[in-house]
Design an enzyme around this catalytic site. Structure first.
Site, PDB file in Angstrom:
ATOM      1  N   SER A  67       4.095   1.839   8.344  1.00 21.34           N
ATOM      2  CA  SER A  67       3.740   0.841   7.330  1.00 21.34           C
ATOM      3  C   SER A  67       4.943   0.344   6.569  1.00 21.34           C
ATOM      4  CB  SER A  67       2.784   1.450   6.327  1.00 21.34           C
ATOM      5  OG  SER A  67       1.517   1.473   6.878  1.00 21.34           O
ATOM      6  N   GLY A  68       4.941  -0.940   6.278  1.00 20.29           N
ATOM      7  CA  GLY A  68       6.032  -1.531   5.513  1.00 20.29           C
ATOM      8  C   GLY A  68       7.196  -1.928   6.389  1.00 20.29           C
TER       9      GLY A  68
ATOM     10  N   ASP B 282      -0.781  -7.414   1.351  1.00 13.03           N
ATOM     11  CA  ASP B 282      -0.131  -6.097   1.457  1.00 13.03           C
ATOM     12  C   ASP B 282       1.377  -6.291   1.627  1.00 13.03           C
ATOM     13  OD1 ASP B 282       0.292  -3.420   1.696  1.00 13.03           O
ATOM     14  OD2 ASP B 282      -0.647  -3.204   3.673  1.00 13.03           O
TER      15      ASP B 282
ATOM     16  N   HIS C  48       0.817  -1.228   0.000  1.00 13.45           N
ATOM     17  CA  HIS C  48       0.000   0.000   0.000  1.00 13.45           C
ATOM     18  C   HIS C  48       0.852   1.281   0.000  1.00 13.45           C
ATOM     19  CE1 HIS C  48       0.180   0.079   4.542  1.00 13.45           C
ATOM     20  NE2 HIS C  48       0.214   1.378   4.295  1.00 13.45           N
TER      21      HIS C  48
HETATM   22  N1  ARG Z   1      -1.355   2.146   7.317  1.00 12.77           N
HETATM   23  C1  ARG Z   1      -0.522   2.960   8.138  1.00 12.77           C
HETATM   24  C2  ARG Z   1       0.645   3.505   7.341  1.00 12.77           C
HETATM   25  O1  ARG Z   1       0.506   3.681   6.156  1.00 12.77           O
HETATM   26  C3  ARG Z   1       0.020   2.272   9.357  1.00 12.77           C
HETATM   27  C4  ARG Z   1      -0.847   1.226   9.903  1.00 12.77           C
HETATM   28  C5  ARG Z   1      -0.488   0.733  11.210  1.00 12.77           C
HETATM   29  N2  ARG Z   1      -1.515   1.087  12.116  1.00 12.77           N
HETATM   30  C6  ARG Z   1      -1.665   0.555  13.284  1.00 12.77           C
HETATM   31  N3  ARG Z   1      -2.563   0.998  14.065  1.00 12.77           N
HETATM   32  N4  ARG Z   1      -0.906  -0.452  13.650  1.00 12.77           N
HETATM   33  O2  ARG Z   1       1.679   3.850   7.871  1.00 12.77           O
END
Ligand code: ARG
Length: 432
Positions: free
Chosen positions: A382-383, A286, A241
């Site tokens: 993320s990642g 993902d 993503h």
């Molecule tokens: N999707 C988010 C990003 O792009 C981070 C997701 C992690 N969120 C969480 N509550 N663990 O960085």
């Protein structure tokens, strides 16, 4: 409560009219003092310079490549894999033999460590290649040091070598450049320089230099967007993503080091491989792979993490750590220092309960955090990696930060891409 007053000092006043006179005297002494001060400072600077020179040169590392034949071990193709039990066993034997030799020699203070970097064959027997690290007083004495090392090794090979029958005439010793030697010494996955103490992300804390050497920052036109994890000299894993808006490798780069605004190393990206079955806005699959335009050499602060076998299951409630430069709270600011947070694996059944994520957690996902909330990854993490250490202290990649309902909320733990589920996919794309 009132504080006690300190006793008053007697003040001696110079009468106004006498001030000039006493100033002249003071100027003379001041002049002397200045000269004396400068002399002392110069001497101190020279001494400090000498100490610095001595310390820096005293710690100049020197690296040697050594190789020798072991007559009583037949070559086996299992030695090609650095993680085969056979390779590890041989490495352990050789390293302890070399350690014993140098710890009992005149170079005991200079010897740092060694590692078997390759096993090749000659006439069906094993040839061991090792890298040895030393610190010496002078860099220009490298050749002399080489001779001393060779002499000590010859004595070792001619003496008691336990169950290894080493052909001492096959010994070769040569100098090595630091970057290539360090790369080989740090080639083992999931290891780090020293052990670190304690345990922000949301509810985490500052990491230390070299603590998470596989953590990278994935940047779009130089701006941090996501985390990523180093799995070889030229591959990283991250989340698919991260590339929803922009998947052109020319706009992306990767950086390493503890601080976001002062990276230790940067690399351009050659290729981005997004999982074929990732379809935004669904969270399934993902995962993405990033290939660097040129490889990084491992150092004690830049190393790869280990990938778990596809059939391995990390038990629920296991201790895991998530790291990243994501926001410290939902819609908050991002830190400059890498953050770490200790969390626990939550099994998919619990994570799918109605009050938690109500059934949207699929087998390729894994939850980690706490049902009471408070500690979690957040936006910008993320990642990045979710890792765990095995009983020997080797770190494995368990998950990839993927999604969550805001951050650190009760009953809304972090959701990660389950690495074991995609282990074969990673293998199919990278050969790792
Ligand atoms: N999707 C988010 C990003 O792009 C981070 C997701 C992690 N969120 C969480 N509550 N663990 O960085």
């Amino acid at each position: 409560m009132a504080k006690e007053q300190p006793p008053r000092r007697e003040q001696t006043w110079i009468p106004l009219r006498n001030r000039n006179e006493s100033n002249t005297k003071m100027k003379l002494t001041r002049c002397g003092k200045i000269t004396l001060g400068i002399t002392v400072m110069v001497i101190a600077a020279v001494i400090i310079g000498l100490i610095v020179h001595f310390i820096t040169y005293g710690q100049t590392p020197l690296y040697y490549h050594i190789s020798f034949k072991v007559n009583n071990i037949d070559y086996d193709s299992k030695f090609e894999k650095q993680y085969s039990q056979k390779y590890m066993d041989l490495n352990e034997k050789i390293v302890s033999l070399i350690n014993e030799t140098f710890h009992g020699s005149k170079l005991r203070r200079q010897y740092v460590r060694s590692h078997v970097v390759q096993v090749s064959q000659a006439k069906g027997k094993v040839i061991v290649h090792s890298v040895l690290k030393f610190t010496f007083c002078c860099k220009n004495k490298a050749a002399k040091c080489r001779d001393r090392i060779e002499t000590i090794l010859h004595q070792m090979l001619n003496g008691e070598t336990g169950c290894l029958h080493i052909d001492s005439s096959s010994l070769k010793v040569s100098e090595m450049e630091m970057p290539t030697a360090e790369n080989l010494l740090n080639i083992c996955c999931g290891h780090r320089r020293i052990t670190f103490s304690g345990n922000r992300i949301a509810g985490g804390m500052d990491a230390e230099v070299g603590e998470w050497p596989w953590q990278a920052s994935l940047r779009e036109n130089g701006v941090h967007r996501c985390g990523a994890t180093l799995i070889s000299n030229n591959w990283l894993v991250t989340a698919a993503h991260c590339f929803i808006k922009d998947s052109d490798p020319r706009q992306w780069s990767v950086s390493f080091g503890l601080l976001l605004n002062d990276p230790q190393l940067q690399r351009k990206i050659k290729n981005i491989i997004i999982h074929e079955d990732y379809h935004y806005p669904a969270h399934d699959n993902d995962i993405a792979l990033v290939k660097l335009a040129s490889p990084v050499l491992y150092t004690s602060n830049i190393r790869r993490v280990c990938l778990p076998e596809a059939n391995y299951t990390f038990p629920p409630n296991s201790d895991v750590v998530v790291t990243g430069w994501g926001t410290l709270k939902f819609d908050g600011t991002i830190p400059n220092i890498l953050q770490k947070a200790a969390v626990k694996i939550i099994d998919n059944k619990t994570c799918n309960k109605a009050e938690v994520y109500g059934g949207v957690i699929t087998p390729g996902m894994l939850c980690a955090g706490f049902l009471k909330g408070r500690v979690d990854a957040c936006q910008g993490d993320s990642g990045g990696p979710l890792v765990t250490a095995d009983s020997k202290g080797t770190w494995f990649l368990v998950g990839i930060v993927s999604w969550g309902n805001e951050c650190a909320l009760p009953n809304k733990p972090g959701v990660y891409t389950r690495v074991t589920y995609y282990r074969n996919w990673i293998m199919s794309k990278t050969g790792l």
